[in-house]
Design a protein around this motif. Structure first.
Motif, PDB file in Angstrom:
ATOM      1  N   LEU A 157     -10.040  45.733  54.100  1.00  0.00           N
ATOM      2  CA  LEU A 157      -9.929  46.385  53.472  1.00  0.00           C
ATOM      3  C   LEU A 157     -10.899  46.979  52.407  1.00  0.00           C
ATOM      4  O   LEU A 157     -10.833  47.916  52.332  1.00  0.00           O
ATOM      5  CB  LEU A 157      -9.908  44.925  51.600  1.00  0.00           C
ATOM      6  CG  LEU A 157      -8.635  43.932  51.875  1.00  0.00           C
ATOM      7  CD1 LEU A 157      -8.879  42.766  51.011  1.00  0.00           C
ATOM      8  CD2 LEU A 157      -7.457  44.559  51.465  1.00  0.00           C
ATOM      9  N   GLN A 158     -11.869  46.989  52.633  1.00  0.00           N
ATOM     10  CA  GLN A 158     -13.068  47.842  52.680  1.00  0.00           C
ATOM     11  C   GLN A 158     -12.853  49.108  53.518  1.00  0.00           C
ATOM     12  O   GLN A 158     -13.548  50.417  53.134  1.00  0.00           O
ATOM     13  CB  GLN A 158     -14.648  46.816  52.864  1.00  0.00           C
ATOM     14  CG  GLN A 158     -14.595  46.135  52.103  1.00  0.00           C
ATOM     15  CD  GLN A 158     -16.069  45.602  52.042  1.00  0.00           C
ATOM     16  OE1 GLN A 158     -17.601  46.460  51.865  1.00  0.00           O
ATOM     17  NE2 GLN A 158     -17.104  44.238  52.243  1.00  0.00           N
ATOM     18  N   GLU A 159     -12.600  48.900  54.796  1.00  0.00           N
ATOM     19  CA  GLU A 159     -12.018  49.974  55.078  1.00  0.00           C
ATOM     20  C   GLU A 159     -10.832  50.847  54.667  1.00  0.00           C
ATOM     21  O   GLU A 159     -10.401  51.793  55.876  1.00  0.00           O
ATOM     22  CB  GLU A 159     -12.334  49.573  57.163  1.00  0.00           C
ATOM     23  CG  GLU A 159     -13.472  48.935  57.549  1.00  0.00           C
ATOM     24  CD  GLU A 159     -12.654  48.151  58.993  1.00  0.00           C
ATOM     25  OE1 GLU A 159     -11.699  48.623  59.100  1.00  0.00           O
ATOM     26  OE2 GLU A 159     -13.942  48.098  59.636  1.00  0.00           O
ATOM     27  N   GLY A 160     -10.456  50.121  54.503  1.00  0.00           N
ATOM     28  CA  GLY A 160      -8.887  50.785  53.012  1.00  0.00           C
ATOM     29  C   GLY A 160      -7.830  50.236  54.293  1.00  0.00           C
ATOM     30  O   GLY A 160      -6.706  50.983  53.532  1.00  0.00           O
ATOM     31  N   LEU A 161      -7.618  49.506  55.007  1.00  0.00           N
ATOM     32  CA  LEU A 161      -6.423  48.859  55.427  1.00  0.00           C
ATOM     33  C   LEU A 161      -5.375  48.293  53.985  1.00  0.00           C
ATOM     34  O   LEU A 161      -5.638  48.196  52.543  1.00  0.00           O
ATOM     35  CB  LEU A 161      -6.704  47.305  56.234  1.00  0.00           C
ATOM     36  CG  LEU A 161      -5.495  46.456  56.399  1.00  0.00           C
ATOM     37  CD1 LEU A 161      -4.902  46.718  57.553  1.00  0.00           C
ATOM     38  CD2 LEU A 161      -5.804  45.017  56.573  1.00  0.00           C
ATOM     39  N   PRO A 162      -4.365  48.809  54.223  1.00  0.00           N
ATOM     40  CA  PRO A 162      -3.211  48.364  53.048  1.00  0.00           C
ATOM     41  C   PRO A 162      -3.203  47.421  52.738  1.00  0.00           C
ATOM     42  O   PRO A 162      -2.797  46.500  53.728  1.00  0.00           O
ATOM     43  CB  PRO A 162      -2.006  49.432  53.571  1.00  0.00           C
ATOM     44  CG  PRO A 162      -2.355  50.484  54.410  1.00  0.00           C
ATOM     45  CD  PRO A 162      -2.919  49.582  55.533  1.00  0.00           C
ATOM     46  N   ILE A 163      -2.819  46.873  51.353  1.00  0.00           N
ATOM     47  CA  ILE A 163      -2.645  45.144  51.368  1.00  0.00           C
ATOM     48  C   ILE A 163      -1.874  44.493  51.410  1.00  0.00           C
ATOM     49  O   ILE A 163      -1.813  43.488  52.023  1.00  0.00           O
ATOM     50  CB  ILE A 163      -2.745  45.211  49.732  1.00  0.00           C
ATOM     51  CG1 ILE A 163      -4.114  45.834  49.343  1.00  0.00           C
ATOM     52  CG2 ILE A 163      -2.432  44.136  48.859  1.00  0.00           C
ATOM     53  CD1 ILE A 163      -4.377  46.016  47.612  1.00  0.00           C
ATOM     54  N   GLN A 164      -0.622  45.236  51.360  1.00  0.00           N
ATOM     55  CA  GLN A 164       0.816  45.107  52.291  1.00  0.00           C
ATOM     56  C   GLN A 164       0.930  44.716  53.650  1.00  0.00           C
ATOM     57  O   GLN A 164       1.466  43.581  54.434  1.00  0.00           O
ATOM     58  CB  GLN A 164       2.382  45.740  51.696  1.00  0.00           C
ATOM     59  CG  GLN A 164       1.540  47.160  52.424  1.00  0.00           C
ATOM     60  CD  GLN A 164       1.157  48.175  51.835  1.00  0.00           C
ATOM     61  OE1 GLN A 164       0.846  47.502  50.734  1.00  0.00           O
ATOM     62  NE2 GLN A 164       1.853  49.690  51.857  1.00  0.00           N
ATOM     63  N   LEU A 165      -0.695  45.657  54.152  1.00  0.00           N
ATOM     64  CA  LEU A 165      -0.703  45.523  55.877  1.00  0.00           C
ATOM     65  C   LEU A 165      -0.928  43.729  55.767  1.00  0.00           C
ATOM     66  O   LEU A 165      -1.767  43.743  56.831  1.00  0.00           O
ATOM     67  CB  LEU A 165      -1.486  46.357  56.502  1.00  0.00           C
ATOM     68  CG  LEU A 165      -1.464  46.094  57.939  1.00  0.00           C
ATOM     69  CD1 LEU A 165      -0.004  46.021  58.676  1.00  0.00           C
ATOM     70  CD2 LEU A 165      -1.973  47.319  58.636  1.00  0.00           C
ATOM     71  N   LEU A 166      -2.562  44.057  54.680  1.00  0.00           N
ATOM     72  CA  LEU A 166      -2.840  42.253  55.103  1.00  0.00           C
ATOM     73  C   LEU A 166      -2.690  41.421  55.673  1.00  0.00           C
ATOM     74  O   LEU A 166      -2.684  40.172  55.927  1.00  0.00           O
ATOM     75  CB  LEU A 166      -3.920  42.649  54.212  1.00  0.00           C
ATOM     76  CG  LEU A 166      -5.293  41.199  54.262  1.00  0.00           C
ATOM     77  CD1 LEU A 166      -6.154  41.973  54.692  1.00  0.00           C
ATOM     78  CD2 LEU A 166      -5.900  41.087  52.936  1.00  0.00           C
ATOM     79  N   MET A 167      -1.140  41.231  54.636  1.00  0.00           N
ATOM     80  CA  MET A 167      -0.234  40.085  54.701  1.00  0.00           C
ATOM     81  C   MET A 167       0.746  40.108  55.798  1.00  0.00           C
ATOM     82  O   MET A 167       1.587  38.778  56.075  1.00  0.00           O
ATOM     83  CB  MET A 167       0.957  39.843  53.264  1.00  0.00           C
ATOM     84  CG  MET A 167      -0.137  40.087  52.026  1.00  0.00           C
ATOM     85  SD  MET A 167       0.827  39.779  50.681  1.00  0.00           S
ATOM     86  CE  MET A 167       1.780  41.752  50.304  1.00  0.00           C
ATOM     87  N   SER A 168       0.773  40.855  56.402  1.00  0.00           N
ATOM     88  CA  SER A 168       2.027  41.245  57.759  1.00  0.00           C
ATOM     89  C   SER A 168       1.657  39.981  59.016  1.00  0.00           C
ATOM     90  O   SER A 168       0.112  40.130  59.615  1.00  0.00           O
ATOM     91  CB  SER A 168       1.972  42.631  57.899  1.00  0.00           C
ATOM     92  OG  SER A 168       0.677  42.720  58.515  1.00  0.00           O
ATOM     93  N   LYS A 169       2.429  39.784  59.549  1.00  0.00           N
ATOM     94  CA  LYS A 169       2.676  39.693  61.266  1.00  0.00           C
ATOM     95  C   LYS A 169       1.268  40.444  62.220  1.00  0.00           C
ATOM     96  O   LYS A 169       0.742  39.587  63.194  1.00  0.00           O
ATOM     97  CB  LYS A 169       3.741  38.187  61.633  1.00  0.00           C
ATOM     98  CG  LYS A 169       4.388  37.287  60.289  1.00  0.00           C
ATOM     99  CD  LYS A 169       5.976  37.167  61.351  1.00  0.00           C
ATOM    100  CE  LYS A 169       6.592  36.332  59.969  1.00  0.00           C
ATOM    101  NZ  LYS A 169       7.832  35.522  60.508  1.00  0.00           N
ATOM    102  N   ARG A 170       2.543  41.524  61.954  1.00  0.00           N
ATOM    103  CA  ARG A 170       1.551  42.509  62.934  1.00  0.00           C
ATOM    104  C   ARG A 170      -0.124  42.117  62.939  1.00  0.00           C
ATOM    105  O   ARG A 170      -1.034  41.624  64.254  1.00  0.00           O
ATOM    106  CB  ARG A 170       1.393  43.713  62.535  1.00  0.00           C
ATOM    107  CG  ARG A 170       2.900  43.545  62.600  1.00  0.00           C
ATOM    108  CD  ARG A 170       3.617  44.891  61.898  1.00  0.00           C
ATOM    109  NE  ARG A 170       3.636  46.190  62.583  1.00  0.00           N
ATOM    110  CZ  ARG A 170       3.013  47.821  62.113  1.00  0.00           C
ATOM    111  NH1 ARG A 170       3.643  47.979  61.073  1.00  0.00           N
ATOM    112  NH2 ARG A 170       2.565  48.325  62.508  1.00  0.00           N
TER     113      ARG A 170
END
Length: 400
Positions: free
Chosen positions: A368-381
């Motif tokens: 998250l601190q590196e800028g990852l989109p929040i929705q991607l944090l929840m993804s299976k990927r």
């Protein structure tokens, strides 16, 4: 960020399923019983394919089963009778419910089934009002801060895709309710939520606001009754002690806290106590004799006189068993149930799962601190990718 809402079509299908189940139960057992919904589908951290949590409320037992309730339990209190009723229910010779299964050895016994008209899966218990009370408590906190619902949603699905939201199986992890309480307690600790149970620590339960929790020990069959103080202060508005951070910043702080700041061996997560508190402190207030530790106090009385305006009443003290105290003190993590005196919701979570959780939290904070989109944090990927993956594109479904 906007969390996805289930469609009107799904909400209507759920309401139709509840009406059908209620009609079948009342036809068989009488109108004193009413089927209602509780859980995440009410406070909004569900998705379109979420199961429905249902409870058959008994209007004659609003306090649940008391120690003196020696009446033979009939009707829907017999799970096999509930299952048989569901199996008999047909519409134009077509079964209304299928995949019917009783789970009688669970902490809260349930009947699992599928509504054929809507294809919705349901879990239904009988008159366990604590689930309803837990749902109401979470909904109240959702009203008091705009952070609560989106944080719970993100954390729930982040944990699920990492295998940390699996409360059953050989290596039980965190259930969604536990993660919700961990989120609320964290926000309380940060001054972003109040304690709407303050003044009611469960030691001397309120004589008007309580229910009975009936615990059956699996090995011995011994029944223990606990009086649960269910008082919650009405509160519609709250001014936080600090400026409300963005969702991203709040999540970074949450993940950082669980990765490196929380003292897992000594500290209990307790929404009832307003955040984080020493496990020994909670154990001491429910002990019949002095407890060794850093939070000793004078011997408590078994009952106290309580002035309520012009009326004086006696409140009796809730004293825990030695097994309850050990289940609260010994496990590698402790999340205190907000209503049941010494129930540790993470008693079955192993040290290995706690370490995996801490590692996952450290990784999530970094991303998250590196800028990852929040929705991607929840993804299976994400669960299958290495740590440095900010180049992946978000897949939609939410706006930031």
């Amino acid at each position: 960020m906007k969390i996805p809402r289930v469609s009107t079509r799904v909400r209507k299908a759920r309401a139709d399923a509840v009406r059908r189940v209620n009609a079948v139960m009342q036809k068989s057992f009488g109108t004193r019983f009413e089927v209602t919904v509780f859980g995440s589908t009410l406070y909004g951290t569900d998705t379109a394919d979420s199961d429905l949590d249902l409870v058959i409320l008994d209007q004659k037992r609003p306090k649940m089963l008391s120690p003196t309730d020696d009446e033979e339990l009939r009707g829907p209190y017999n799970l096999q009778a509930v299952a048989a009723t569901l199996r008999r229910a047909k519409r134009r010779s077509v079964p209304m419910f299928i995949n019917i299964e009783t789970v009688g050895k669970a902490v809260v016994p349930i009947v699992k089934f599928k509504d054929t008209a809507t294809r919705i899966y349901c879990d239904m218990n009988v008159n366990d009002r604590l689930g309803v009370l837990n749902t109401s408590l979470i909904m109240r906190y959702c009203i008091l801060s705009p952070l609560v619902r989106p944080m719970m949603f993100v954390i729930k699905y982040w944990a699920r895709h990492r295998g940390l939201n699996e409360p059953t199986g050989p290596q039980p992890a965190f259930n969604s309710y536990t993660l919700a309480l961990m989120t609320i307690a964290f926000l309380q600790m940060r001054g972003l939520l109040p304690n709407i149970q303050s003044g009611h620590d469960g030691e001397y339960p309120d004589e008007d606001n309580y229910v009975w929790f009936r615990k059956v020990t699996r090995l011995t069959g011994e029944i223990t009754h606990m009086k649960c103080d269910t008082f919650v202060r009405p509160m519609r508005e709250f001014k936080p002690a600090r400026d409300t951070p963005s969702l991203r910043q709040a999540l970074v702080e949450w993940f950082d806290y669980w990765a490196s700041e929380h003292d897992y061996s000594k500290t209990a997560v307790s929404v009832r106590d307003g955040g984080m508190i020493a496990r020994m402190h909670i154990v001491t207030r429910h002990s019949s004799c002095p407890v060794t530790g850093d939070h000793l106090r004078p011997q408590a009385l078994d009952e106290i006189a309580w002035d309520d305006g012009d009326v004086q009443m006696t409140r009796h003290r809730e004293v825990a068993t030695s097994n309850e105290r050990m289940a609260f003190l010994r496990p590698p993590m402790c999340v205190h149930d907000p209503f049941i005196r010494l129930k540790n919701l993470t008693v079955a979570v192993s040290k290995q799962n706690v370490n995996q959780f801490k590692e996952g939290c450290a990784q999530a904070s970094k991303l998250l601190q590196e800028g990852l989109p929040i929705q991607l944090l929840m993804s299976k990927r994400l669960a299958k990718c290495p740590v440095n993956i900010p180049t992946l594109e978000p897949s939609g479904g939410m706006s930031l």
